[in-house]
Design a protein around this motif. Sequence first.
Motif, PDB file in Angstrom:
ATOM      1  N   HIS A   8       0.819  -1.210   0.000  1.00 40.04           N
ATOM      2  CA  HIS A   8       0.000   0.000   0.000  1.00 40.04           C
ATOM      3  C   HIS A   8       0.854   1.262   0.000  1.00 40.04           C
ATOM      4  N   VAL A  77      -2.760   0.335  -3.779  1.00 42.01           N
ATOM      5  CA  VAL A  77      -3.585   0.636  -2.610  1.00 42.01           C
ATOM      6  C   VAL A  77      -4.377  -0.605  -2.216  1.00 42.01           C
ATOM      7  N   ASP A  78      -4.672  -0.707  -0.930  1.00 43.15           N
ATOM      8  CA  ASP A  78      -5.457  -1.841  -0.452  1.00 43.15           C
ATOM      9  C   ASP A  78      -6.903  -1.746  -0.915  1.00 43.15           C
ATOM     10  N   GLU A 121      -5.716  -1.191  -7.189  1.00 43.33           N
ATOM     11  CA  GLU A 121      -6.065  -2.184  -6.188  1.00 43.33           C
ATOM     12  C   GLU A 121      -6.003  -3.553  -6.848  1.00 43.33           C
ATOM     13  N   ASN A 162       2.347   2.961   6.815  1.00 49.98           N
ATOM     14  CA  ASN A 162       2.985   1.774   6.264  1.00 49.98           C
ATOM     15  C   ASN A 162       4.490   1.765   6.484  1.00 49.98           C
TER      16      ASN A 162
END
Length: 256
Positions: A8, A77-78, A121, A162
């Motif tokens: 992420h 990105v998650d 994603e 993160n």
Amino acid sequence: MDSVPGTHGVPCWVSLTTGDQRAAEEFYGPVLGWSFQDSELGPEFRVATRDGQPVAGFNETSVSRQLPVRWTVFFSVDSADRAGERVNERGATVAVGPLRVGDGRAAVAADPYGAPFGLWEGEVPEGWTVGAGQAPAWLELRTPDAFAAAVFYGEALEWSKNANQGVGYEEAQDEVHLLVDGQTVAGLRGGGVEAAPDPNVRTRWDVFFRSADLDEALAAAVRAGGEVISTSREAPEGRAATLRDPAGALFCLLGE
């Protein structure tokens, strides 16, 4: 092309949006020694490779979509929905998506100063890391305020959150550097002027590709219909140049 889960907030891919896939391949192939193969994302996508390793994506878009021809940096990105909300909440704009693309979801946004970037994603190409292998050597954001931009991207992409995954950033003179596992992969550089007509100072993300012979690559680009904009770019290592491909997309070369 093998894929793995992305981290992420980390740059995970670069992609050229073009209205003519064949013409784009005929330009970039000879200039950078790239080969091309089909992508699992769909018939409008292709993958540029060098020595069998993935370098970048090509996305052919219909004229009816009226999307600009350009290179776009994508960040893993998650959740594209959550990341898009964070972008909007911080004064920026999600212009496209999130949309389903293959097994993933993508969105294209513009930061508060107008520089386009992408959100992805899904799984990312295994072994694709900025500064390593055949991936781009460097990414650079040209923006009026590097530190304000760092606050935006840091919050929107949750860089601090993160840190335990090796993601961080640091100030370096008039720049901010994004680090992944201790390796600097991108720079946010101030000094761009929003309304300036000179493409060298227009707010944008620049992608630097490696060239084994920079002079020959520049000559090949001109022969193929491209334009050399500048050969005086500063870069972390080696000589750099800014070019425009025949369709108008800006990109940079870094001599090895």
